[in-house]
Write a protein that holds these residues in place. Structure first.
Motif, PDB file in Angstrom:
ATOM      1  N   TYR A  36       3.976   1.596  -1.209  1.00 53.54           N
ATOM      2  CA  TYR A  36       4.625   1.595  -2.379  1.00 53.54           C
ATOM      3  C   TYR A  36       3.625   2.269  -3.804  1.00 53.54           C
ATOM      4  O   TYR A  36       4.024   3.165  -4.495  1.00 53.54           O
ATOM      5  CB  TYR A  36       5.224   0.374  -2.904  1.00 53.54           C
ATOM      6  N   ARG A  37       2.387   1.818  -3.456  1.00 53.86           N
ATOM      7  CA  ARG A  37       1.207   2.049  -4.273  1.00 53.86           C
ATOM      8  C   ARG A  37       0.926   3.509  -4.161  1.00 53.86           C
ATOM      9  O   ARG A  37       0.828   4.379  -5.095  1.00 53.86           O
ATOM     10  CB  ARG A  37       0.050   1.234  -4.067  1.00 53.86           C
ATOM     11  N   ARG A  38       0.947   3.967  -3.009  1.00 54.41           N
ATOM     12  CA  ARG A  38       0.725   5.549  -2.820  1.00 54.41           C
ATOM     13  C   ARG A  38       1.948   6.446  -3.197  1.00 54.41           C
ATOM     14  O   ARG A  38       1.677   7.450  -3.611  1.00 54.41           O
ATOM     15  CB  ARG A  38       0.401   5.819  -1.144  1.00 54.41           C
ATOM     16  N   LEU A  39       3.115   5.767  -3.217  1.00 52.89           N
ATOM     17  CA  LEU A  39       4.170   6.496  -3.943  1.00 52.89           C
ATOM     18  C   LEU A  39       4.203   6.256  -5.372  1.00 52.89           C
ATOM     19  O   LEU A  39       5.195   6.946  -5.817  1.00 52.89           O
ATOM     20  CB  LEU A  39       5.280   5.854  -3.107  1.00 52.89           C
ATOM     21  N   GLY A  40       3.473   5.549  -5.995  1.00 52.88           N
ATOM     22  CA  GLY A  40       3.636   5.315  -7.403  1.00 52.88           C
ATOM     23  C   GLY A  40       4.458   4.415  -7.862  1.00 52.88           C
ATOM     24  O   GLY A  40       5.169   4.278  -9.066  1.00 52.88           O
ATOM     25  N   SER A  41       5.349   3.509  -6.904  1.00 49.32           N
ATOM     26  CA  SER A  41       6.224   2.396  -7.139  1.00 49.32           C
ATOM     27  C   SER A  41       5.595   1.395  -7.371  1.00 49.32           C
ATOM     28  O   SER A  41       5.538   0.466  -6.341  1.00 49.32           O
ATOM     29  CB  SER A  41       7.398   2.525  -5.953  1.00 49.32           C
ATOM     30  N   PHE A  42       4.925   1.152  -8.487  1.00 45.84           N
ATOM     31  CA  PHE A  42       3.815   0.167  -8.788  1.00 45.84           C
ATOM     32  C   PHE A  42       4.673  -1.197  -8.834  1.00 45.84           C
ATOM     33  O   PHE A  42       4.108  -2.347  -8.354  1.00 45.84           O
ATOM     34  CB  PHE A  42       3.014   0.450  -9.907  1.00 45.84           C
ATOM     35  N   ARG A  44      -3.852   1.532 -10.926  1.00 50.73           N
ATOM     36  CA  ARG A  44      -2.676   2.472 -10.850  1.00 50.73           C
ATOM     37  C   ARG A  44      -3.198   3.889  -9.940  1.00 50.73           C
ATOM     38  O   ARG A  44      -2.535   4.974 -10.124  1.00 50.73           O
ATOM     39  CB  ARG A  44      -2.035   3.072 -12.110  1.00 50.73           C
ATOM     40  N   ASP A  45      -4.012   3.514  -8.919  1.00 49.55           N
ATOM     41  CA  ASP A  45      -4.303   4.438  -8.077  1.00 49.55           C
ATOM     42  C   ASP A  45      -3.341   4.707  -6.969  1.00 49.55           C
ATOM     43  O   ASP A  45      -3.130   3.596  -6.413  1.00 49.55           O
ATOM     44  CB  ASP A  45      -5.935   3.975  -7.625  1.00 49.55           C
ATOM     45  N   THR A  46      -3.141   6.115  -6.585  1.00 49.21           N
ATOM     46  CA  THR A  46      -2.343   6.433  -5.543  1.00 49.21           C
ATOM     47  C   THR A  46      -3.076   7.079  -4.374  1.00 49.21           C
ATOM     48  O   THR A  46      -2.278   7.341  -3.521  1.00 49.21           O
ATOM     49  CB  THR A  46      -1.266   7.527  -6.119  1.00 49.21           C
ATOM     50  N   ASP A  63       0.935  -1.213  -0.051  1.00 49.74           N
ATOM     51  CA  ASP A  63      -0.036  -0.036  -0.008  1.00 49.74           C
ATOM     52  C   ASP A  63       0.814   1.411   0.028  1.00 49.74           C
ATOM     53  O   ASP A  63       0.459   2.293  -0.803  1.00 49.74           O
ATOM     54  CB  ASP A  63      -0.916  -0.002   1.186  1.00 49.74           C
ATOM     55  N   ILE A  73      -3.698  -1.165  -7.196  1.00 50.49           N
ATOM     56  CA  ILE A  73      -2.399  -1.229  -7.796  1.00 50.49           C
ATOM     57  C   ILE A  73      -2.736  -1.414  -9.453  1.00 50.49           C
ATOM     58  O   ILE A  73      -2.073  -0.611 -10.156  1.00 50.49           O
ATOM     59  CB  ILE A  73      -1.726  -2.457  -7.459  1.00 50.49           C
TER      60      ILE A  73
END
Length: 165
Positions: free
Chosen positions: A106-112, A152-154, A104, A149
């Protein structure tokens, strides 16, 4: 019978305080416990402190630091140590939540790519979750984060720990 553990008791009190809305005070108490425990202290204490400190940060970069520390500490916790604390717990049951939190962040940081790696690990460890409301909550969160993810939702999840911190 679990062995009395004043550190785990203090962690629990700080977590309760944080959930009641006193996040700054809870964070300070957990940071004091982290300092007292030290980076080479009891891995169960380090894992638990770091896991809950991460929940007290809305900034995903700050939460990520603590979630990485929690996962690293979990890798050093023995099953015997967990059983000393609580006979019903197993270290394997920690990993779905730890990897979910990392995914979660990493997703929020855009590191998918990193998020995918950790959500896959959370799914892999999900069979170790208990068949109860806590396990159901984590399985649902794993699905929610996986879907976010894929999109691509942050955006922060309203149901994430610390969302109201």
């Amino acid at each position: 019978m679990p062995t009395p553990d004043p550190t785990m008791d203090a962690i629990g009190q700080a977590v309760t305080e944080g959930r009641a809305g006193a996040t700054a005070s809870a964070r300070r108490k957990l940071l004091d416990l982290w300092s007292a425990t030290g980076v080479t202290g009891d891995p169960l204490h380090r894992c638990t402190i770091a896991h809950h400190l991460a929940d007290l940060h809305q900034d995903p970069a700050q939460a990520l630091i603590w979630d990485i520390r929690a996962l690293d500490a979990a890798d050093a916790v023995t099953e015997q140590r967990v059983q000393e604390h609580h006979a019903g717990l197993h270290i394997a049951g920690f990993y779905p939540s730890l990897h979910l939190n990392l995914a979660d962040n990493y997703r929020r940081l855009g590191s998918f790519e990193a998020a995918i790696e950790h959500i896959d690990a959370a799914k892999e460890h999900a069979p170790n979750l208990p068949q109860d409301s806590y396990g159901d909550l984590l399985r649902e969160a794993i699905d929610q984060v996986a879907e976010a993810i894929d999109r691509r939702d942050t955006a922060a999840r309203a149901s994430a720990p610390g969302a109201g911190a």
